[in-house]
Design a protein around this motif. Sequence first.
Motif, PDB file in Angstrom:
ATOM      1  N   ARG A   1      -1.145  -8.691 -21.151  1.00 56.46           N
ATOM      2  CA  ARG A   1      -0.721  -9.853 -20.346  1.00 56.46           C
ATOM      3  C   ARG A   1      -0.358  -9.434 -18.924  1.00 56.46           C
ATOM      4  NH1 ARG A   1       4.168 -11.397 -23.906  1.00 56.46           N
ATOM      5  NH2 ARG A   1       4.186  -9.146 -23.843  1.00 56.46           N
ATOM      6  N   ARG A   2      -0.213  -8.149 -18.728  1.00 56.89           N
ATOM      7  CA  ARG A   2       0.252  -7.629 -17.445  1.00 56.89           C
ATOM      8  C   ARG A   2      -0.876  -6.887 -16.742  1.00 56.89           C
ATOM      9  NH1 ARG A   2       5.393  -3.934 -18.057  1.00 56.89           N
ATOM     10  NH2 ARG A   2       3.958  -2.854 -19.418  1.00 56.89           N
ATOM     11  N   ASN A   3      -0.917  -7.006 -15.410  1.00 60.77           N
ATOM     12  CA  ASN A   3      -1.884  -6.262 -14.603  1.00 60.77           C
ATOM     13  C   ASN A   3      -1.215  -5.035 -13.984  1.00 60.77           C
ATOM     14  OD1 ASN A   3      -4.285  -7.821 -14.739  1.00 60.77           O
ATOM     15  ND2 ASN A   3      -3.357  -9.329 -13.389  1.00 60.77           N
ATOM     16  N   VAL A   4      -1.996  -3.977 -13.882  1.00 63.59           N
ATOM     17  CA  VAL A   4      -1.558  -2.779 -13.171  1.00 63.59           C
ATOM     18  C   VAL A   4      -2.354  -2.723 -11.872  1.00 63.59           C
ATOM     19  CG1 VAL A   4      -1.517  -0.254 -13.208  1.00 63.59           C
ATOM     20  CG2 VAL A   4      -0.930  -1.541 -15.270  1.00 63.59           C
ATOM     21  N   VAL A   5      -1.644  -2.486 -10.784  1.00 60.12           N
ATOM     22  CA  VAL A   5      -2.268  -2.427  -9.464  1.00 60.12           C
ATOM     23  C   VAL A   5      -2.341  -0.972  -9.033  1.00 60.12           C
ATOM     24  CG1 VAL A   5      -2.148  -3.252  -7.078  1.00 60.12           C
ATOM     25  CG2 VAL A   5      -1.217  -4.668  -8.931  1.00 60.12           C
ATOM     26  N   THR A   6      -3.509  -0.575  -8.492  1.00 63.01           N
ATOM     27  CA  THR A   6      -3.749   0.803  -8.060  1.00 63.01           C
ATOM     28  C   THR A   6      -4.351   0.782  -6.662  1.00 63.01           C
ATOM     29  OG1 THR A   6      -4.248   1.387 -10.356  1.00 63.01           O
ATOM     30  CG2 THR A   6      -4.942   2.959  -8.664  1.00 63.01           C
ATOM     31  N   ILE A   7      -3.907   1.679  -5.807  1.00 64.77           N
ATOM     32  CA  ILE A   7      -4.504   1.808  -4.472  1.00 64.77           C
ATOM     33  C   ILE A   7      -5.839   2.542  -4.622  1.00 64.77           C
ATOM     34  CG2 ILE A   7      -3.283   3.963  -3.932  1.00 64.77           C
ATOM     35  CD1 ILE A   7      -3.071   2.934  -1.002  1.00 64.77           C
ATOM     36  N   THR A   8      -6.842   2.113  -3.869  1.00 64.04           N
ATOM     37  CA  THR A   8      -8.174   2.730  -3.913  1.00 64.04           C
ATOM     38  C   THR A   8      -8.287   3.774  -2.804  1.00 64.04           C
ATOM     39  OG1 THR A   8      -9.128   1.141  -2.372  1.00 64.04           O
ATOM     40  CG2 THR A   8      -9.183   0.556  -4.739  1.00 64.04           C
TER      41      THR A   8
ATOM     42  N   LEU B   1       0.824  -1.209   0.000  1.00 65.68           N
ATOM     43  CA  LEU B   1       0.000   0.000   0.000  1.00 65.68           C
ATOM     44  C   LEU B   1       0.857   1.257   0.000  1.00 65.68           C
ATOM     45  CD1 LEU B   1      -2.825  -1.079   2.482  1.00 65.68           C
ATOM     46  CD2 LEU B   1      -3.032  -0.748  -0.008  1.00 65.68           C
ATOM     47  N   MET B   2       1.926   1.276   0.789  1.00 65.54           N
ATOM     48  CA  MET B   2       2.798   2.446   0.848  1.00 65.54           C
ATOM     49  C   MET B   2       3.488   2.665  -0.498  1.00 65.54           C
ATOM     50  SD  MET B   2       3.824   5.059   2.516  1.00 65.54           S
ATOM     51  CE  MET B   2       3.496   4.807   4.256  1.00 65.54           C
ATOM     52  N   ALA B   3       3.957   1.592  -1.114  1.00 64.22           N
ATOM     53  CA  ALA B   3       4.619   1.712  -2.416  1.00 64.22           C
ATOM     54  C   ALA B   3       3.652   2.261  -3.463  1.00 64.22           C
ATOM     55  CB  ALA B   3       5.181   0.358  -2.846  1.00 64.22           C
ATOM     56  N   LEU B   4       2.426   1.753  -3.485  1.00 66.92           N
ATOM     57  CA  LEU B   4       1.436   2.231  -4.447  1.00 66.92           C
ATOM     58  C   LEU B   4       1.063   3.679  -4.171  1.00 66.92           C
ATOM     59  CD1 LEU B   4      -0.800  -0.957  -4.624  1.00 66.92           C
ATOM     60  CD2 LEU B   4       0.650  -0.036  -6.479  1.00 66.92           C
ATOM     61  N   HIS B   5       0.984   4.041  -2.913  1.00 66.67           N
ATOM     62  CA  HIS B   5       0.673   5.420  -2.544  1.00 66.67           C
ATOM     63  C   HIS B   5       1.777   6.359  -3.022  1.00 66.67           C
ATOM     64  CE1 HIS B   5      -0.414   8.942  -0.236  1.00 66.67           C
ATOM     65  NE2 HIS B   5       0.807   8.939   0.272  1.00 66.67           N
ATOM     66  N   GLN B   6       3.025   5.956  -2.779  1.00 70.88           N
ATOM     67  CA  GLN B   6       4.145   6.838  -3.100  1.00 70.88           C
ATOM     68  C   GLN B   6       4.494   6.858  -4.581  1.00 70.88           C
ATOM     69  OE1 GLN B   6       7.274   5.636  -0.277  1.00 70.88           O
ATOM     70  NE2 GLN B   6       6.964   7.661   0.618  1.00 70.88           N
ATOM     71  N   ALA B   7       4.446   5.710  -5.235  1.00 68.72           N
ATOM     72  CA  ALA B   7       4.922   5.620  -6.619  1.00 68.72           C
ATOM     73  C   ALA B   7       3.792   5.603  -7.644  1.00 68.72           C
ATOM     74  CB  ALA B   7       5.792   4.374  -6.783  1.00 68.72           C
ATOM     75  N   GLY B   8       2.567   5.398  -7.200  1.00 63.02           N
ATOM     76  CA  GLY B   8       1.445   5.359  -8.122  1.00 63.02           C
ATOM     77  C   GLY B   8       1.208   3.966  -8.679  1.00 63.02           C
ATOM     78  N   PRO B   9       0.216   3.835  -9.553  1.00 62.39           N
ATOM     79  CA  PRO B   9      -0.112   2.530 -10.126  1.00 62.39           C
ATOM     80  C   PRO B   9       1.101   1.914 -10.819  1.00 62.39           C
ATOM     81  CG  PRO B   9      -1.789   4.148 -10.684  1.00 62.39           C
ATOM     82  CD  PRO B   9      -0.654   4.904 -10.064  1.00 62.39           C
ATOM     83  N   MET B  10       1.201   0.586 -10.702  1.00 65.53           N
ATOM     84  CA  MET B  10       2.332  -0.106 -11.335  1.00 65.53           C
ATOM     85  C   MET B  10       1.989  -1.568 -11.552  1.00 65.53           C
ATOM     86  SD  MET B  10       4.995  -0.358  -8.122  1.00 65.53           S
ATOM     87  CE  MET B  10       4.606   1.276  -7.504  1.00 65.53           C
TER      88      MET B  10
END
Length: 164
Positions: free
Chosen positions: A98-105, A50-59
């Motif tokens: 083929r790849r998923n992008v994960v995003t914090i809600t 969660l912290m990584a997604l918050h700081q770096a954005g969707p990936m």
Amino acid sequence: MTDAMDEQDTSAPLRLPPSRMLSLVAMHADRLVSEGLAREGARKWHYAALMALHQAGPMSQAALSRLTGVYRSDLVAVINELAERGFVERAPDSADRRRNVVTITPQGRTHLRRLYTLVTELQDDVFAPLTGPERELLTGLLTRLMEHHSPQGPSWSSSRPMSP
């Protein structure tokens, strides 16, 4: 001929090498943080993701694995758990299906703020015997050790503050 080890004062407290002391303190800190997060229904890797997604954005999941240091196979379970609770969303990458992008809600950001507050309090417990300047010195020394031993490691080796 006597050995220097044999000449040590045996009445003195057990002298541990710094690496062993570091290991013991790390085990205590890990247990304290893990137990605290468990009370909130979270785990260390939940917080890290969660912290990584918050700081770096969707990936992508692969990028998130590299950034957090969580093995890809373990990260899939972490993302599944976070997605089931509505804290992250997974969607196909428009550039590579083929790849998923994960995003914090938004719900994930709210949960992260609670976890951040908790982790900050737990850090205060772990480092209670140290003054502010001593904590800063220790953090700097630990950062140098991490960078020395993991020059190509995950970007957690940076000492930038992590606040949601």
